[in-house]
Design an enzyme around this catalytic site. Structure first.
Site, PDB file in Angstrom:
ATOM      1  N   GLU A 150     -27.608   9.282 -38.014  1.00  0.00           N
ATOM      2  CA  GLU A 150     -29.189   8.380 -37.984  1.00  0.00           C
ATOM      3  C   GLU A 150     -30.227   7.867 -36.343  1.00  0.00           C
ATOM      4  O   GLU A 150     -31.310   7.827 -36.355  1.00  0.00           O
ATOM      5  CB  GLU A 150     -29.254   7.050 -39.284  1.00  0.00           C
ATOM      6  CG  GLU A 150     -29.111   7.457 -39.874  1.00  0.00           C
ATOM      7  CD  GLU A 150     -27.343   7.117 -40.250  1.00  0.00           C
ATOM      8  OE1 GLU A 150     -27.034   6.910 -39.575  1.00  0.00           O
ATOM      9  OE2 GLU A 150     -26.869   6.128 -41.364  1.00  0.00           O
ATOM     10  N   CYS A 170     -27.778   0.957 -38.204  1.00  0.00           N
ATOM     11  CA  CYS A 170     -28.873   2.100 -39.106  1.00  0.00           C
ATOM     12  C   CYS A 170     -29.715   1.814 -39.795  1.00  0.00           C
ATOM     13  O   CYS A 170     -31.193   2.144 -39.332  1.00  0.00           O
ATOM     14  CB  CYS A 170     -28.196   2.950 -39.431  1.00  0.00           C
ATOM     15  SG  CYS A 170     -26.910   3.835 -38.133  1.00  0.00           S
ATOM     16  N   HIS A 213     -24.289   7.031 -34.309  1.00  0.00           N
ATOM     17  CA  HIS A 213     -24.412   7.751 -35.598  1.00  0.00           C
ATOM     18  C   HIS A 213     -25.073   8.039 -35.956  1.00  0.00           C
ATOM     19  O   HIS A 213     -27.000   8.344 -35.585  1.00  0.00           O
ATOM     20  CB  HIS A 213     -25.107   6.354 -36.733  1.00  0.00           C
ATOM     21  CG  HIS A 213     -23.473   4.740 -36.574  1.00  0.00           C
ATOM     22  ND1 HIS A 213     -23.393   4.538 -38.278  1.00  0.00           N
ATOM     23  CD2 HIS A 213     -22.876   4.778 -35.844  1.00  0.00           C
ATOM     24  CE1 HIS A 213     -22.391   3.446 -38.003  1.00  0.00           C
ATOM     25  NE2 HIS A 213     -21.774   3.823 -36.677  1.00  0.00           N
ATOM     26  N   CYS A 224     -26.013   2.012 -42.914  1.00  0.00           N
ATOM     27  CA  CYS A 224     -24.934   0.504 -42.367  1.00  0.00           C
ATOM     28  C   CYS A 224     -26.321   0.018 -41.421  1.00  0.00           C
ATOM     29  O   CYS A 224     -26.689   0.039 -41.889  1.00  0.00           O
ATOM     30  CB  CYS A 224     -23.579   0.424 -41.079  1.00  0.00           C
ATOM     31  SG  CYS A 224     -24.714   1.095 -39.625  1.00  0.00           S
TER      32      CYS A 224
END
Length: 191
Positions: free
Chosen positions: A97, A128, A95, A125
């Site tokens: 992040e 993260c 992701h 999410c």
């Protein structure tokens, strides 16, 4: 409040200028000369860095990834950038992040990001947000809410869990329309 001026030429950003409180704001006026359009737009510090995160999100969209972007800032300077790479790397943890956190930790030679702020185009999410919790990041700024998977208040708030030892400042809704538009346009084009 510190602001940044974004200098645009034919709707393309070409320069970012720091604006000190108390300076004359008349420079923000629109000036037209022929078919060329020059104008200044005032941005807060959070908006300035969210624009950078949006640039990262566009990189994801260009390689057919879900367009999420992130930047990590220390002392008003970007130290790491990331965008979604899950499909490209076949790694569910890639992701935006996480990519940015890995780069920042490598740059600082530390897993602690205590004085840093992350700017991300969509609400993190649980994976993260959990990672950001463990980095001890100072502040999390996100653009659009994620009603299906957001872990900072939209679905649930990971920082409401009892007995966690770190509570970063969380700011949501920064350039929310721009951040949600890039995501919704991506999925609309997929249908």
């Amino acid at each position: 409040m510190s602001l940044f001026l974004l200098l645009c030429y034919n709707n393309d950003a070409i320069a970012m200028v720091y604006y000190e409180p108390g300076q004359d704001r008349n420079g923000a006026a629109l000036r037209r000369s022929g078919h060329v359009r020059w104008f200044y737009t005032m941005y807060t510090v959070d908006e300035k860095f969210m624009i950078e995160a949006l640039k990262e999100a566009k990189k994801s969209a260009a390689i057919d990834e879900v367009p999420v972007g992130a930047v990590i800032v220390l002392n008003n300077k970007i130290i790491a950038r990331g965008h979604n790479l899950r499909e490209k790397t076949n790694d569910p943890t890639s992701h935006a992040e996480i990519v940015a956190v890995r780069k920042a930790c490598k740059k600082l030679n530390s897993w602690r990001l205590e004085d840093c702020t992350i700017y991300v185009t969509i609400e993190p999410c649980s994976m993260c947000a959990g990672t950001l919790l463990w980095t001890r990041i100072k502040k999390i700024v996100y653009g659009a809410k994620d009603l299906k998977g957001g872990a900072l208040g939209s679905s649930y708030n990971i920082f409401d869990v009892k007995n966690i030892n770190h509570h970063p400042e969380v700011v949501g809704g920064v350039l929310e329309n721009k951040c949600s538009t890039i995501i919704s346009d991506f999925f609309r084009n997929k249908r």
